[in-house]
Design a protein around this motif. Structure first.
Motif, PDB file in Angstrom:
ATOM      1  N   THR A   1     101.719  64.178 -20.547  1.00 35.55           N
ATOM      2  CA  THR A   1     103.082  64.731 -20.799  1.00 35.55           C
ATOM      3  C   THR A   1     103.099  66.060 -21.480  1.00 35.55           C
ATOM      4  OG1 THR A   1     103.610  63.407 -22.534  1.00 35.55           O
ATOM      5  CG2 THR A   1     104.432  62.412 -20.465  1.00 35.55           C
ATOM      6  N   GLY A   2     104.152  66.811 -21.045  1.00 33.77           N
ATOM      7  CA  GLY A   2     104.324  68.007 -21.808  1.00 33.77           C
ATOM      8  C   GLY A   2     105.746  68.492 -22.153  1.00 33.77           C
ATOM      9  N   LEU A   3     105.999  69.350 -22.890  1.00 30.96           N
ATOM     10  CA  LEU A   3     107.475  69.711 -23.382  1.00 30.96           C
ATOM     11  C   LEU A   3     107.264  71.423 -23.356  1.00 30.96           C
ATOM     12  CD1 LEU A   3     110.226  68.710 -24.369  1.00 30.96           C
ATOM     13  CD2 LEU A   3     109.360  69.541 -26.587  1.00 30.96           C
TER      14      LEU A   3
ATOM     15  N   GLU B   1      99.009  74.053 -17.271  1.00 32.15           N
ATOM     16  CA  GLU B   1      98.013  73.844 -16.298  1.00 32.15           C
ATOM     17  C   GLU B   1      96.839  74.155 -16.975  1.00 32.15           C
ATOM     18  OE1 GLU B   1     100.459  76.045 -12.713  1.00 32.15           O
ATOM     19  OE2 GLU B   1      98.653  77.061 -13.458  1.00 32.15           O
ATOM     20  N   SER B   2      96.375  74.914 -17.797  1.00 36.78           N
ATOM     21  CA  SER B   2      95.117  75.326 -18.395  1.00 36.78           C
ATOM     22  C   SER B   2      94.792  73.872 -19.526  1.00 36.78           C
ATOM     23  CB  SER B   2      95.018  76.294 -19.061  1.00 36.78           C
ATOM     24  OG  SER B   2      95.820  76.448 -20.531  1.00 36.78           O
ATOM     25  N   LEU B   3      95.749  73.453 -19.797  1.00 33.95           N
ATOM     26  CA  LEU B   3      95.573  72.249 -21.138  1.00 33.95           C
ATOM     27  C   LEU B   3      95.253  70.857 -20.082  1.00 33.95           C
ATOM     28  CD1 LEU B   3      98.411  73.017 -23.816  1.00 33.95           C
ATOM     29  CD2 LEU B   3      95.743  73.364 -23.944  1.00 33.95           C
ATOM     30  N   THR B   4      96.208  70.728 -18.880  1.00 33.15           N
ATOM     31  CA  THR B   4      95.856  69.444 -18.187  1.00 33.15           C
ATOM     32  C   THR B   4      94.922  69.770 -17.220  1.00 33.15           C
ATOM     33  OG1 THR B   4      97.522  70.221 -16.982  1.00 33.15           O
ATOM     34  CG2 THR B   4      98.109  68.970 -18.892  1.00 33.15           C
ATOM     35  N   SER B   5      94.550  70.801 -16.765  1.00 31.94           N
ATOM     36  CA  SER B   5      93.475  71.141 -15.633  1.00 31.94           C
ATOM     37  C   SER B   5      93.934  70.073 -14.637  1.00 31.94           C
ATOM     38  CB  SER B   5      92.090  70.624 -16.023  1.00 31.94           C
ATOM     39  OG  SER B   5      91.620  71.298 -17.261  1.00 31.94           O
ATOM     40  N   SER B   6      95.252  70.355 -14.084  1.00 36.51           N
ATOM     41  CA  SER B   6      95.943  69.768 -12.844  1.00 36.51           C
ATOM     42  C   SER B   6      96.191  70.537 -11.611  1.00 36.51           C
ATOM     43  CB  SER B   6      97.294  68.777 -13.478  1.00 36.51           C
ATOM     44  OG  SER B   6      97.821  68.443 -12.286  1.00 36.51           O
ATOM     45  N   SER B   7      95.977  69.803 -10.598  1.00 40.67           N
ATOM     46  CA  SER B   7      96.514  70.927  -9.479  1.00 40.67           C
ATOM     47  C   SER B   7      97.929  71.219  -9.648  1.00 40.67           C
ATOM     48  CB  SER B   7      96.247  70.107  -8.360  1.00 40.67           C
ATOM     49  OG  SER B   7      94.879  69.878  -8.162  1.00 40.67           O
ATOM     50  N   LYS B   8      98.241  72.448  -9.207  1.00 42.38           N
ATOM     51  CA  LYS B   8      99.709  72.995  -9.433  1.00 42.38           C
ATOM     52  C   LYS B   8     100.728  71.942  -8.777  1.00 42.38           C
ATOM     53  CE  LYS B   8      97.904  77.583  -9.600  1.00 42.38           C
ATOM     54  NZ  LYS B   8      98.356  78.065 -11.017  1.00 42.38           N
TER      55      LYS B   8
END
Length: 226
Positions: free
Chosen positions: A109-111, A158-165
């Protein structure tokens, strides 16, 4: 019910997870308690609430002091604003948000939130989000140019999670600015239109709207794609 698959779930804060009006009224009460007769006590808080309800923005403290027959000096206003932003707020999640978190979120999760850093951090602490959200980004800790709709905060997640956009989802309230950055990056977006929110906001320009619009987190089911 709207069902969405995602790898990372990211939230806005004000009028998304709690009502910003609650923070404002908490601040008015705190000022009244702390400064007492210097600002007019409980009458000051009452006048601030009345002005807020009428849609007044920006100069609430000046007007409330005037109604309390107290001189509004730049020094006093600066002091009140600083106290307002840094007080320990009496706020809580909206009931639908509590139910959503109680069901469990089985993904990172993020905020991402705009606003003065002191106030936003105080809200985050009061709601316990600093302990439960994996990645917290307060754009007020950067220069003003990086507030939404600038994409910097979204690129950081994005950089912190390395997840596909296309596997990231952003849930927020303000169609005028909240969804421009994440849409440009290919994120999925959800607008929540709450009863009682302070800012109705300007309508989104074509192409800047959220992919989905809801009035409650009860209308959402986010499934993990991981």
């Amino acid at each position: 019910m709207i069902e969405i698959e995602a790898e990372v779930l990211v939230f806005d804060l004000d009028d998304t997870l709690y009502l910003e009006r609650d923070f404002a009224e908490s601040g008015y009460r705190s000022i009244a308690r702390h400064f007492g007769d210097e600002v007019g006590g409980d009458l000051f808080a009452s006048e601030c609430r009345s002005l807020l309800a009428k849609g007044t923005r920006g100069n609430i403290f000046d007007l409330a002091l005037s109604r309390c027959r107290i001189e509004s000096t730049p020094e006093l206003i600066d002091t009140l604003v600083r106290h307002y932003r840094t007080h320990s707020p009496e706020i809580a999640f909206c009931e639908d948000v509590s139910r959503f978190f109680d069901r469990g979120v089985d993904m990172p999760t993020g905020l991402i939130t705009d606003g003065p850093k002191e106030g936003q951090r105080a809200k985050i602490a009061a709601l316990g989000l600093d302990r439960t959200i994996d990645h917290v980004v307060v754009t007020g800790e950067w220069s003003k140019e990086f507030s939404k709709p600038h994409p910097r905060a979204f690129e950081l997640i994005e950089s912190l999670t390395s997840s596909s956009k296309h596997n990231l989802v952003y849930i927020a309230d303000n169609a005028a600015k909240d969804f421009i950055g994440p849409r440009q990056l290919g994120w999925q977006t959800v607008q929540i239109v709450r009863s009682g929110r302070i800012h109705d906001g300007s309508p989104a320009k074509p192409g800047h709207e959220a992919d989905h619009v809801v009035t409650s987190f009860d209308e959402l089911q986010i499934r993990s794609r991981a």
